[in-house]
Write an enzyme that holds these catalytic residues in place. Structure first.
Site, PDB file in Angstrom:
ATOM      1  N   CYS A   1     -62.762 -29.062  -1.357  1.00  0.00           N
ATOM      2  CA  CYS A   1     -60.716 -29.713  -1.744  1.00  0.00           C
ATOM      3  C   CYS A   1     -60.927 -29.677  -2.994  1.00  0.00           C
ATOM      4  CB  CYS A   1     -61.973 -31.282  -1.980  1.00  0.00           C
ATOM      5  SG  CYS A   1     -61.722 -32.764  -1.934  1.00  0.00           S
TER       6      CYS A   1
ATOM      7  N   HIS B   1     -66.816 -31.873   1.687  1.00  0.00           N
ATOM      8  CA  HIS B   1     -67.427 -31.172   0.008  1.00  0.00           C
ATOM      9  C   HIS B   1     -69.123 -30.978   0.920  1.00  0.00           C
ATOM     10  CE1 HIS B   1     -64.537 -33.388  -2.500  1.00  0.00           C
ATOM     11  NE2 HIS B   1     -64.022 -33.900  -1.087  1.00  0.00           N
TER      12      HIS B   1
ATOM     13  N   GLU C   1     -71.343 -30.297  -2.018  1.00  0.00           N
ATOM     14  CA  GLU C   1     -72.213 -31.237  -3.097  1.00  0.00           C
ATOM     15  C   GLU C   1     -71.929 -32.578  -2.379  1.00  0.00           C
ATOM     16  OE1 GLU C   1     -68.526 -30.958  -2.394  1.00  0.00           O
ATOM     17  OE2 GLU C   1     -67.583 -32.044  -4.352  1.00  0.00           O
TER      18      GLU C   1
END
Lengths: 70, 216
Positions: free
Chosen positions: B84, B184, B186
């Site tokens: 990002c 994302h 994560e």
């Protein structure tokens, strides 16, 4: 420095403004683009193009124009 | 192996990235003023709003002291993952081609997207399944590149959340050791939040590091 989206790259911000103006009764508006204005005092104006190339604009997606006032 | 996660002022996904990386290895935070990468095997440039995203997303972070070390690390073949805002920073720093523009609809987008892994021959995707379900959350995610690039991830048909060119969601550099993506991974490492598909990216990195796969 005036920094503009490069021609040919979709400018949704300009398009949104262009759609908003007729809604307020301002007709006959075309080619709206929204960019950035950076004002600064500089001792050596010859540094300005490098400033634009390296930080103030992203030359891949933006054009810049330098306007000097004494 | 050890991951290093960079923290700039305004970064907000550093802890999630650290926790995700810690599921497959060691992970520690690296401060933006610190030039020392502390011997990490891979660097993660996480998401957020580094330096307020003033001027353009990622434009100022690229000049942080730690980024000089990251550029050097990348030149030597070190693995760098930008997520990002991290992707935006890697593009601004010239480690990745192209640029990220404001979404075509001008709105912040936050949703789960389906991704097609179109290149498994990278250190970041070698253990990935053919598709991934991972969230995106951004306003400036419309990828643009005037020249052909090495695409690794594409939004599945109908899932392009931002008007990205050719549905591009993630790219690698020519050498294959620097990877940037808007989604994302994560945030997709625990079933509690709906998907664990993001783990495959971190596991790929661990596998690549442990096997010391030479970067092309």
């Amino acid at each position: 420095m005036l920094i503009r989206p490069k021609a040919g790259i979709l400018d949704p911000q300009g398009q949104a403004v262009q759609r908003a103006l007729p809604a307020l009764g301002f007709d006959g508006v075309a080619n709206v683009h929204v960019g950035r204005l950076v004002e600064l005092d500089v001792e050596d104006p010859e540094q300005l193009p490098a400033m634009c190339e390296r930080l103030l604009a992203n030359p891949l997606i933006e054009d810049y124009e330098i306007i000097e006032q004494a | 192996m050890k991951f290093g996660v960079i923290r700039f002022p305004g970064t907000c996904d550093d802890v999630d990235a650290q926790l995700a990386a810690a599921r497959v290895g060691e992970a520690e935070l690296l401060w933006h003023r610190d030039r020392d990468l502390k011997g990490v095997d891979a660097v993660i440039v996480p998401g957020g709003f580094s330096y307020g995203d003033y001027l353009r997303a990622g434009a100022i972070a690229r000049f942080a002291p730690v980024m000089e070390s990251v550029v050097e690390f990348a030149r030597e073949g070190g693995l760098v993952l930008g997520i990002c805002n991290g992707f935006q920073i890697l593009c601004e720093s010239g480690l990745l081609p192209g640029a990220l523009l404001v979404n075509n609809h001008l709105k912040f987008v936050f949703r789960q997207v389906q991704l097609d892994v179109v290149d498994h021959n990278t250190p970041f995707t070698r253990t990935c399944p053919p598709t991934l379900s991972i969230p995106v959350k951004h306003t400036t995610g419309r990828y643009y590149a005037p020249e052909p690039v090495q695409v690794v991830l594409r939004y599945a048909p109908g899932h392009n959340p931002n008007g990205s060119q050719d549905d591009i969601a993630g790219v690698v550099n020519n050498a294959g050791n620097v990877f940037g993506l808007m989604p994302h991974p994560e945030h997709a490492v625990d079933a509690l939040t709906g998907s664990t598909d993001g783990l495959a990216i971190f596991e790929s990195i661990r596998a690549a590091v442990s096997e010391r796969i030479p970067v092309a």
